[in-house]
Design an enzyme around this catalytic site. Structure first.
Site, short mmCIF file in Angstrom:
data_model
loop_
_atom_site.label_atom_id
_atom_site.label_comp_id
_atom_site.label_asym_id
_atom_site.label_seq_id
_atom_site.Cartn_x
_atom_site.Cartn_y
_atom_site.Cartn_z
N SER A 29 0.75 -2.25 3.23
CA SER A 29 -0.28 -1.22 3.37
C SER A 29 0.22 -0.13 4.30
O SER A 29 1.43 0.01 4.52
CB SER A 29 -1.57 -1.86 3.89
OG SER A 29 -2.66 -0.97 3.74
N ASN A 30 -0.66 0.68 4.81
CA ASN A 30 -0.29 1.77 5.73
C ASN A 30 -1.47 2.02 6.67
O ASN A 30 -2.56 1.51 6.44
CB ASN A 30 0.08 3.03 4.93
CG ASN A 30 -1.08 3.49 4.07
OD1 ASN A 30 -2.10 3.93 4.58
ND2 ASN A 30 -0.94 3.37 2.75
N PRO A 31 -1.27 2.81 7.74
CA PRO A 31 -2.32 2.93 8.76
C PRO A 31 -3.43 3.94 8.44
O PRO A 31 -4.17 4.33 9.34
CB PRO A 31 -1.56 3.40 10.01
CG PRO A 31 -0.16 3.60 9.61
CD PRO A 31 -0.04 3.52 8.14
N SER A 32 -3.60 4.34 7.19
CA SER A 32 -4.66 5.31 6.87
C SER A 32 -6.02 4.79 7.34
O SER A 32 -6.40 3.65 7.04
CB SER A 32 -4.70 5.56 5.36
OG SER A 32 -5.85 6.30 5.04
N ALA A 95 -4.28 7.26 0.80
CA ALA A 95 -2.86 7.00 1.07
C ALA A 95 -2.45 5.85 0.16
O ALA A 95 -2.51 4.68 0.54
CB ALA A 95 -2.66 6.65 2.54
#
Ligand code: C5P
Length: 215
Positions: A29-32, A95
């Site tokens: 995942s990502n920090p969005s 994102a």
């Protein structure tokens, strides 16, 4: 508001990260945070639009009066966007993970059995799909977060994905980007480019006022 510039328009906004599961307890995942997308949804609602917000896992508060649909993976997001692709305006602020594991294990992968590598495949590019299937008069707004060559990459994205507008922001700016309440963006189209800076709510409002100033 029934008399705003987006009154009677269906606006779809995507927001937040996606999760691409490796197994039931692990994902890519990502920090969005979803903050910018949620702000875009509220700004569109304030301009009179009928808003559907399709979002990944976030911890921020759901906006009132907006239909929300929760998704987890890029593939689920793609399917929901396709279901709502009759919208007058689509704002792709999510994102979206660019890669997903080739295989998702149904059971937790054990440490002793674990392979040292995970094979990945590309996820569908949702904005490109929308660009390829654009309806008459439909406006597509994409986002671009870059760590280098911001404007060049954003311009390229605009053309490659057949989007009408790109909201570009640099990860290198202090006090903008993923989790911040503020943002500093370049809004660009084929023949227009402006800079907007401020709280995400204010940036969202100004982005939409600029795009829909004459409608
Ligand atoms: O290519 P890049 O990921 O930088 O493009 C960003 C824009 O494309 C964003 O609007 C994002 O929501 C969208 N995107 C997408 N599907 C993907 C990856 C990105 O719609 N698989």
């Amino acid at each position: 508001r029934s008399n705003g510039p987006l009154a009677g328009k269906k606006v779809v906004v995507t927001a937040g990260p996606t999760r691409e599961h490796i197994d039931p307890v692990r994902f890519i995942s990502n920090p969005s945070s979803g903050k910018m997308g949620f702000a875009m949804a509220k700004a569109a609602q304030n301009m009179g639009a009928d808003v559907t917000l399709i979002h990944g896992p976030v911890t921020i508060e759901k906006p009132e009066g907006i239909t929300t649909i929760e998704i987890e993976s890029a593939q689920e997001l793609f399917e929901q966007v396709q279901n709502h692709s009759d919208a007058n305006v689509v704002i792709m602020a999510a994102a979206v993970s660019d890669f997903t594991p080739k295989e998702t294990h149904q059971q937790k992968v054990k440490k002793d059995k674990a392979d040292s590598s995970i094979q990945l495949k590309k996820t569908p590019d949702i904005l490109s799909w929308l660009g390829d299937h654009k309806n008459d008069g439909q406006i597509l707004i994409g986002f671009a977060m870059e760590t280098e060559n911001l404007l060049e990459n954003a311009k390229d994205k605009l053309e490659r994905k057949n989007a009408d507008w790109i909201v570009a922001n640099s990860l290198n700016d202090d006090d903008s980007g993923f989790a911040s309440d503020k943002n500093k963006v370049h809004l660009l189209s084929k023949n227009d480019s402006i800079q907007i800076e401020g709280l995400k709510s204010e940036v969202a409002r100004q982005v939409l006022s600029h795009i829909f100033k004459n409608s």
